[in-house]
Scaffold this motif. Structure first.
Motif, PDB file in Angstrom:
ATOM      1  N   ALA A  60      -3.157   6.459   1.284  1.00  0.00           N
ATOM      2  CA  ALA A  60      -2.559   7.141   2.442  1.00  0.00           C
ATOM      3  C   ALA A  60      -3.393   6.895   3.699  1.00  0.00           C
ATOM      4  O   ALA A  60      -2.843   6.637   4.779  1.00  0.00           O
ATOM      5  CB  ALA A  60      -2.437   8.633   2.169  1.00  0.00           C
ATOM      6  N   LEU A  61      -4.706   6.950   3.569  1.00  0.00           N
ATOM      7  CA  LEU A  61      -5.573   6.698   4.728  1.00  0.00           C
ATOM      8  C   LEU A  61      -5.456   5.249   5.197  1.00  0.00           C
ATOM      9  O   LEU A  61      -5.514   4.971   6.403  1.00  0.00           O
ATOM     10  CB  LEU A  61      -7.032   7.018   4.393  1.00  0.00           C
ATOM     11  N   GLU A  62      -5.278   4.339   4.254  1.00  0.00           N
ATOM     12  CA  GLU A  62      -5.118   2.940   4.635  1.00  0.00           C
ATOM     13  C   GLU A  62      -3.816   2.723   5.399  1.00  0.00           C
ATOM     14  O   GLU A  62      -3.780   1.978   6.384  1.00  0.00           O
ATOM     15  CB  GLU A  62      -5.160   2.043   3.394  1.00  0.00           C
ATOM     16  N   VAL A  63      -2.740   3.372   4.968  1.00  0.00           N
ATOM     17  CA  VAL A  63      -1.466   3.290   5.696  1.00  0.00           C
ATOM     18  C   VAL A  63      -1.641   3.902   7.090  1.00  0.00           C
ATOM     19  O   VAL A  63      -1.142   3.367   8.085  1.00  0.00           O
ATOM     20  CB  VAL A  63      -0.344   4.011   4.926  1.00  0.00           C
ATOM     21  N   ALA A  64      -2.374   5.009   7.175  1.00  0.00           N
ATOM     22  CA  ALA A  64      -2.600   5.663   8.470  1.00  0.00           C
ATOM     23  C   ALA A  64      -3.361   4.746   9.424  1.00  0.00           C
ATOM     24  O   ALA A  64      -3.043   4.673  10.611  1.00  0.00           O
ATOM     25  CB  ALA A  64      -3.368   6.967   8.263  1.00  0.00           C
ATOM     26  N   LEU A 124     -14.429  10.625   1.323  1.00  0.00           N
ATOM     27  CA  LEU A 124     -14.349  11.575   2.429  1.00  0.00           C
ATOM     28  C   LEU A 124     -15.551  11.436   3.360  1.00  0.00           C
ATOM     29  O   LEU A 124     -15.413  11.525   4.586  1.00  0.00           O
ATOM     30  CB  LEU A 124     -14.254  13.003   1.893  1.00  0.00           C
ATOM     31  N   ALA A 125     -16.743  11.229   2.788  1.00  0.00           N
ATOM     32  CA  ALA A 125     -17.939  11.043   3.616  1.00  0.00           C
ATOM     33  C   ALA A 125     -17.765   9.821   4.515  1.00  0.00           C
ATOM     34  O   ALA A 125     -18.050   9.876   5.722  1.00  0.00           O
ATOM     35  CB  ALA A 125     -19.172  10.888   2.736  1.00  0.00           C
ATOM     36  N   ARG A 126     -17.270   8.729   3.962  1.00  0.00           N
ATOM     37  CA  ARG A 126     -17.052   7.514   4.764  1.00  0.00           C
ATOM     38  C   ARG A 126     -15.953   7.731   5.799  1.00  0.00           C
ATOM     39  O   ARG A 126     -16.070   7.296   6.951  1.00  0.00           O
ATOM     40  CB  ARG A 126     -16.683   6.345   3.845  1.00  0.00           C
ATOM     41  N   HIS A 127     -14.876   8.400   5.395  1.00  0.00           N
ATOM     42  CA  HIS A 127     -13.749   8.631   6.308  1.00  0.00           C
ATOM     43  C   HIS A 127     -14.169   9.477   7.506  1.00  0.00           C
ATOM     44  O   HIS A 127     -13.919   9.094   8.659  1.00  0.00           O
ATOM     45  CB  HIS A 127     -12.611   9.319   5.556  1.00  0.00           C
ATOM     46  N   THR A 151      -2.199  13.603   4.760  1.00  0.00           N
ATOM     47  CA  THR A 151      -1.925  13.503   3.328  1.00  0.00           C
ATOM     48  C   THR A 151      -3.128  12.941   2.581  1.00  0.00           C
ATOM     49  O   THR A 151      -3.518  13.443   1.514  1.00  0.00           O
ATOM     50  CB  THR A 151      -0.699  12.603   3.080  1.00  0.00           C
ATOM     51  N   GLY A 152      -3.720  11.890   3.134  1.00  0.00           N
ATOM     52  CA  GLY A 152      -4.890  11.293   2.509  1.00  0.00           C
ATOM     53  C   GLY A 152      -6.046  12.269   2.410  1.00  0.00           C
ATOM     54  O   GLY A 152      -6.711  12.356   1.369  1.00  0.00           O
ATOM     55  N   ILE A 208       0.811  -1.210   0.000  1.00  0.00           N
ATOM     56  CA  ILE A 208       0.000   0.000   0.000  1.00  0.00           C
ATOM     57  C   ILE A 208       0.852   1.271   0.000  1.00  0.00           C
ATOM     58  O   ILE A 208       0.557   2.222  -0.729  1.00  0.00           O
ATOM     59  CB  ILE A 208      -0.950   0.015   1.213  1.00  0.00           C
ATOM     60  N   ALA A 209       1.892   1.307   0.821  1.00  0.00           N
ATOM     61  CA  ALA A 209       2.735   2.505   0.873  1.00  0.00           C
ATOM     62  C   ALA A 209       3.424   2.759  -0.469  1.00  0.00           C
ATOM     63  O   ALA A 209       3.524   3.902  -0.923  1.00  0.00           O
ATOM     64  CB  ALA A 209       3.776   2.368   1.988  1.00  0.00           C
TER      65      ALA A 209
END
Length: 225
Positions: free
Chosen positions: A76-80, A113-116, A93-94, A48-49
């Motif tokens: 980026a959000l998945e790595v976070a 973004l809505a889901r995040h 970053t995501g 992923i990264a």
């Protein structure tokens, strides 16, 4: 407020009758396609990264590579979410990549973004991006469904009336801001050199030094060594 509830209800209807989730590919040209393709390959391998780095490289080309911005954001959000000392940086970053491409009108980024924001409890932000997505003409015309009805209903039930009204006001004022055409950095340009270019370089490279004189012949013979 009634209009807002109607829009969220419309989104639920679209989720129920629309097509399956489909990240439609749209890129502006050949320049960043190599990086984008390598990002997809890394994503398939579960790296992923690495995938994020390639998608971020493709995103440097700007307009026409909105899908690369989307993937740069989601990876980026998945790595976070995996944690680690750089988790906060990856999260910021995501959010940056998804927000900028969402502001350009890219529906997949708006839905992401809505889901995040819903997942981290920022309900007003979740409602805002959900409203933008449900009113995204391109998404509706293509019959795309990127948010399931369960998530939509959860957002609707979680947001307070005042928050819903504020999200509606922001959504009404929304005007897409297209991504400008970008220019890749030197590091990115090196990364996106195509496999064809690398193969051509290998073909051009001499396999062995060229002879500068006729081949030596065996005594009394006509064949070279």
């Amino acid at each position: 407020m009634k209009n807002t509830l109607s829009m969220i209800a419309l989104c639920a209807a679209l989720a129920a009758c629309g097509s399956v989730d489909n990240d439609t590919t749209f890129r502006g040209g050949a320049g960043g396609d190599a990086a984008y393709g390598r990002g997809l390959q890394a994503l398939e391998r579960g790296q992923i990264a690495e995938a994020h780095d390639y998608f971020a490289c493709a995103a440097e080309f700007g307009g026409g590579y909105e899908v690369a911005w989307y993937y740069a954001g989601t990876t980026a959000l998945e790595v976070a979410r995996a944690g680690g000392e750089n988790a906060d940086t990856y999260r910021e970053t995501g959010e940056h990549y998804l927000t900028r491409s969402g502001e350009a009108g890219w529906g997949a980024s708006q839905a992401a973004l809505a889901r995040h924001y819903h997942s981290i409890g920022e309900i007003e932000q979740a409602a805002y991006w959900a409203l933008l997505y449900t009113n995204n003409v391109r998404e509706i015309s293509l019959g795309l469904t990127r948010m399931d009805d369960e998530t939509i209903l959860e957002i609707r039930d979680a947001v307070e009336p005042e928050q819903l009204a504020e999200a509606e006001l922001q959504a009404v004022r929304f005007v897409p801001e297209p991504l400008p055409i970008g220019r890749p950095s030197a590091e990115c340009a090196e990364a996106i050199r195509s496999d064809r270019e690398r193969r051509e370089e290998r073909v051009r490279a001499p396999i062995r030094p060229q002879r500068e004189a006729p081949p030596t012949q065996r005594p009394g013979g006509n064949r070279p060594y």
